[in-house]
Design a protein around this motif. Structure first.
Motif, PDB file in Angstrom:
ATOM      1  N   TYR A  75       0.816  -1.139  -0.227  1.00  0.00           N
ATOM      2  CA  TYR A  75       0.130   0.121   0.265  1.00  0.00           C
ATOM      3  C   TYR A  75       1.005   1.699  -0.242  1.00  0.00           C
ATOM      4  N   VAL A  76       1.740   1.550   0.874  1.00  0.00           N
ATOM      5  CA  VAL A  76       3.053   2.466   0.890  1.00  0.00           C
ATOM      6  C   VAL A  76       3.585   2.259  -0.373  1.00  0.00           C
ATOM      7  N   ARG A  77       3.950   1.857  -0.924  1.00  0.00           N
ATOM      8  CA  ARG A  77       5.013   1.661  -1.705  1.00  0.00           C
ATOM      9  C   ARG A  77       4.064   2.667  -3.176  1.00  0.00           C
ATOM     10  N   SER A  78       2.749   1.757  -3.236  1.00  0.00           N
ATOM     11  CA  SER A  78       1.474   2.027  -4.366  1.00  0.00           C
ATOM     12  C   SER A  78       1.752   4.320  -4.291  1.00  0.00           C
ATOM     13  N   LEU A  79       1.111   4.652  -2.490  1.00  0.00           N
ATOM     14  CA  LEU A  79       1.130   5.637  -1.996  1.00  0.00           C
ATOM     15  C   LEU A  79       2.014   6.776  -3.113  1.00  0.00           C
ATOM     16  N   CYS A  80       3.181   5.813  -3.047  1.00  0.00           N
ATOM     17  CA  CYS A  80       4.598   7.184  -2.561  1.00  0.00           C
ATOM     18  C   CYS A  80       4.861   6.866  -4.471  1.00  0.00           C
ATOM     19  N   PHE A  81       4.587   6.804  -5.042  1.00  0.00           N
ATOM     20  CA  PHE A  81       3.840   5.834  -7.085  1.00  0.00           C
ATOM     21  C   PHE A  81       3.606   7.585  -6.522  1.00  0.00           C
ATOM     22  N   ILE A  82       2.509   7.477  -6.332  1.00  0.00           N
ATOM     23  CA  ILE A  82       0.832   8.299  -6.844  1.00  0.00           C
ATOM     24  C   ILE A  82       1.573   9.656  -6.379  1.00  0.00           C
ATOM     25  N   LEU A  83       2.278   9.786  -5.289  1.00  0.00           N
ATOM     26  CA  LEU A  83       2.584  10.764  -4.727  1.00  0.00           C
ATOM     27  C   LEU A  83       3.851  11.927  -6.038  1.00  0.00           C
ATOM     28  N   ALA A  84       4.925  10.610  -6.237  1.00  0.00           N
ATOM     29  CA  ALA A  84       5.528  10.820  -6.833  1.00  0.00           C
ATOM     30  C   ALA A  84       5.544  11.821  -8.155  1.00  0.00           C
ATOM     31  N   LYS A  85       3.958  11.072  -9.051  1.00  0.00           N
ATOM     32  CA  LYS A  85       3.311  11.173 -10.323  1.00  0.00           C
ATOM     33  C   LYS A  85       3.104  12.393  -9.668  1.00  0.00           C
ATOM     34  N   ALA A  86       2.108  13.328  -8.740  1.00  0.00           N
ATOM     35  CA  ALA A  86       1.415  14.149  -8.441  1.00  0.00           C
ATOM     36  C   ALA A  86       2.851  14.969  -8.351  1.00  0.00           C
ATOM     37  N   VAL A  87       3.764  15.208  -7.975  1.00  0.00           N
ATOM     38  CA  VAL A  87       4.467  16.388  -7.532  1.00  0.00           C
ATOM     39  C   VAL A  87       5.557  16.407  -8.882  1.00  0.00           C
ATOM     40  N   ASP A  88       5.601  15.351 -10.136  1.00  0.00           N
ATOM     41  CA  ASP A  88       5.827  16.149 -11.574  1.00  0.00           C
ATOM     42  C   ASP A  88       5.099  16.197 -12.099  1.00  0.00           C
ATOM     43  N   ASP A  89       3.788  16.150 -12.476  1.00  0.00           N
ATOM     44  CA  ASP A  89       2.498  16.685 -12.798  1.00  0.00           C
ATOM     45  C   ASP A  89       2.764  18.059 -12.786  1.00  0.00           C
ATOM     46  N   ILE A  90       2.433  18.450 -11.181  1.00  0.00           N
ATOM     47  CA  ILE A  90       1.956  19.492 -10.446  1.00  0.00           C
ATOM     48  C   ILE A  90       3.303  20.637 -11.075  1.00  0.00           C
ATOM     49  N   MET A  91       4.731  19.931 -10.341  1.00  0.00           N
ATOM     50  CA  MET A  91       6.470  20.956 -10.775  1.00  0.00           C
ATOM     51  C   MET A  91       6.886  19.775 -11.606  1.00  0.00           C
ATOM     52  N   PRO A  92       6.924  20.188 -12.769  1.00  0.00           N
ATOM     53  CA  PRO A  92       7.834  19.163 -13.971  1.00  0.00           C
ATOM     54  C   PRO A  92       8.986  19.238 -13.166  1.00  0.00           C
ATOM     55  N   ASN A  93       9.873  20.191 -12.559  1.00  0.00           N
ATOM     56  CA  ASN A  93      11.415  20.247 -12.991  1.00  0.00           C
ATOM     57  C   ASN A  93      11.959  19.746 -11.039  1.00  0.00           C
ATOM     58  N   ALA A  94      10.685  19.366 -10.576  1.00  0.00           N
ATOM     59  CA  ALA A  94      11.522  19.027  -9.400  1.00  0.00           C
ATOM     60  C   ALA A  94      11.585  17.895  -9.373  1.00  0.00           C
ATOM     61  N   LYS A  95      11.900  17.576  -7.815  1.00  0.00           N
ATOM     62  CA  LYS A  95      12.521  15.783  -7.009  1.00  0.00           C
ATOM     63  C   LYS A  95      11.803  15.721  -6.329  1.00  0.00           C
ATOM     64  N   THR A  96      11.822  14.360  -5.895  1.00  0.00           N
ATOM     65  CA  THR A  96      10.880  13.586  -5.063  1.00  0.00           C
ATOM     66  C   THR A  96      12.245  12.897  -3.757  1.00  0.00           C
ATOM     67  N   TYR A  97      12.363  13.383  -2.683  1.00  0.00           N
ATOM     68  CA  TYR A  97      12.899  12.811  -1.731  1.00  0.00           C
ATOM     69  C   TYR A  97      12.252  11.898  -1.088  1.00  0.00           C
ATOM     70  N   LEU A  98      11.921  10.453  -0.736  1.00  0.00           N
ATOM     71  CA  LEU A  98      11.190   9.686  -0.403  1.00  0.00           C
ATOM     72  C   LEU A  98      12.454   9.432   0.959  1.00  0.00           C
TER      73      LEU A  98
END
Length: 555
Positions: A75-98
């Motif tokens: 569940y958490v792994r899938s949620l992290c995937f959704i988070l990473a995509k959402a950040v990429d969609d909203i802020m295309p040049n940003a990098k997410t560090y979990l």
């Protein structure tokens, strides 16, 4: 392919013939599996598989819901995937560090040219909800590792490329979510629609990804303040950045370039510096009235070696450490409290004679002579063997035990006479920017090796007991960790690469026919990301020697 295959569903204890190629999702309906909580994966012949897995041969299947650690990881792994995509969609040049688990959630940072404020966070949260409502599939793609590495490089995902490039795998899988490509270690849910319970919020200079409560996974985990723990993580992450060893791919590269000796030396020197600093602080507080040091931490955190190294440094600072074991203050076995299952609960604070312990501590600190008890683990009774103790002017008590930070253990001892230390293996090196290494996995691998080497326990036995150990930690240790005056991180950058050659043969002995095989298989796959290093370069005082052997300390 036509025909049928026999499936045994352990949840309903039914055997059925089902069409070859039937997915696990369809088998839930076929067997009418009922669960009070969300099912996110299954154990197939004692191996964890995604619900998209298809059955082509006879199988034994057990579906697991969010109360199971494996299901929660999915569940958490899938949620992290959704988070990473959402950040990429909203802020295309940003990098997410979990980065790591903290405050009953997962701490993450967003690196961007523009500040990430309330407006941006709301946009990311809303985009995550849109992705969930769209019920998009997580697509799995398997290709030759060389091609996957090339793909990741072209996308600027060098952390993932280097991990796979240095992991000696012929083929590698990556995942796609509506055109967004990422890599996650382990199974995902079939679609985003499974992920309905989550939140994101600002947290201590970064952000907190909130997840379902393990005991009641229809609601969020309550946020818990853990600023001291977060600061320890930050300090070590800064150390990794300076060392240019952010991820496992960086470590593997250092191993292949024959730079690992330097990595070991720096990691060991860093720990020595921290222990020395703690000893100096205790010495300073000793002059202000501190008389007793309490050392606490979860299983396999290296408390014993830490204590021995701390005692050496205290002696260098002209103090005389006197060790007392909390185990010797166990109540007689017949008086041990029972847990919720009616079993004797030796992890309970009330398995100790609190009144006697505090009485002895107060007398010792006031200069009186005390006859210390010894607990006989064979008879289950307390004994007195003429072990008298009186403190000298420069003596300081050192108490090691899981309840050391619990206020009820020493509620009648003045606070200014106590110094409290929390020790744990807070793993900071990550597989890549989106896949952290759980501290509990680090400790479990340590414990498997130690139990096999020194206690004669198989990996199967250690794994079977781990959930009970974790339950005791959640109840008796973690709630009190922020009471510590200082926290010591016993995890080392290189340790999983060093411990791999010790752990693998032990894990390989777990039979495929037992439930514990699922966890053994997962840990073996995880260790496979690390290149081997020998432990001959480890100094004899290394904390890791407590688990691997060859220590100059006596245990």
């Amino acid at each position: 392919m036509t025909g049928t295959v026999k499936v045994h569903c352990l949840n309903t204890d039914e055997h059925k013939e089902t069409p070859i190629g039937t997915s696990l999702v369809d088998l839930i309906k076929e067997f009418n599996v009922k669960s009070p909580y969300l099912i996110t994966n299954a154990r197939v012949n004692n191996k964890t598989e995604s619900l998209t897995y298809r059955v082509y041969r006879p199988k034994k299947v057990e579906f697991v819901d969010l109360t199971d650690s494996s299901a929660m990881r999915t569940y958490v792994r899938s949620l992290c995937f959704i988070l990473a995509k959402a950040v990429d969609d909203i802020m295309p040049n940003a990098k997410t560090y979990l980065e790591h688990a903290v405050s009953k959630g997962y701490y993450f940072q967003i690196e961007s040219d523009m500040p990430v404020g309330e407006h941006e966070l709301n946009a990311i949260r809303n985009r995550m909800k849109e992705i969930v409502e769209a019920n998009l599939p997580f697509e799995q793609v398997e290709e030759e590792t060389e091609k996957v590495v090339e793909l990741f490089r072209s996308l600027g995902l060098d952390d993932k490329a280097q991990l796979l490039e240095t992991s000696d795998m012929l083929y590698a899988r990556y995942s796609k979510l509506d055109g967004y490509i990422d890599y996650f270690y382990g199974s995902l849910t079939p679609t985003t629609g499974y992920i309905t319970i989550f939140d994101i919020q600002p947290h201590n200079g970064g952000f907190l990804l909130r997840v379902p409560n393990r005991q009641n996974p229809v609601e969020l985990e309550p946020e818990v303040k853990q600023e001291k723990l977060l600061n320890v993580y930050r300090e070590h992450l800064n150390f990794l950045k300076i060392s240019r060893l952010d991820n496992v791919g960086d470590l593997n590269r250092a191993i292949r370039e024959d730079r690992v000796y330097e990595v070991i030396q720096v990691a060991e020197a860093y720990q020595s510096m921290q222990i020395n600093d703690i000893a100096k602080e205790i010495s300073k507080r000793f002059n202000d009235g501190v008389k007793v040091v309490f050392i606490s931490g979860p299983s396999s955190s290296g408390k014993t070696t830490f204590r021995k190294r701390l005692e050496v440094q205290l002696m260098v600072n002209l103090l005389k450490p006197v060790g007392i074991s909390l185990d010797d203050y166990f109540v007689n076995r017949d008086n041990t409290p029972l847990d919720e299952n009616g079993e004797k609960d030796y992890e309970s604070l009330y398995a100790l004679d609190l009144e006697l312990f505090e009485d002895h501590m107060l007398k010792l600190m006031s200069g009186e002579t005390v006859e210390l008890p010894t607990y006989n683990f064979v008879t289950g009774k307390r004994e007195y063997r003429g072990n008298f103790l009186k403190m000298d002017n420069n003596s300081i008590l050192i108490i090691e035990g899981i309840h050391g930070l619990n206020p009820k253990l020493t509620e009648h001892i003045p606070e200014d006479m106590k110094f409290k230390i929390y020790v744990s293996a807070l793993t900071t090196i990550s597989l890549d920017d989106h896949n952290w290494i759980p501290a509990s996995d680090n400790r479990l691998i340590r414990r498997i090796v130690r139990d096999y080497r020194y206690r004669g326990y198989s990996a199967q036995t250690t794994i079977s007991r781990w959930d009970s150990v974790r339950h005791g930690e959640d109840k008796w240790i973690f709630p009190f960790q922020e009471n510590a005056d200082v926290m010591f991180n016993s995890a080392m950058i290189y340790e999983l690469a060093a411990i791999r050659r010790h752990a693998e043969p032990i894990l390989m002995q777990v039979p495929r026919t037992v439930p514990e095989y699922s966890e053994a298989y997962r840990l073996l796959k995880f260790l496979g990301y690390f290149n081997y290093i020998t432990d001959r370069e480890l100094p004899p005082t290394s904390l890791l020697r407590e688990f691997l052997g060859g220590s100059s300390f006596r245990y």
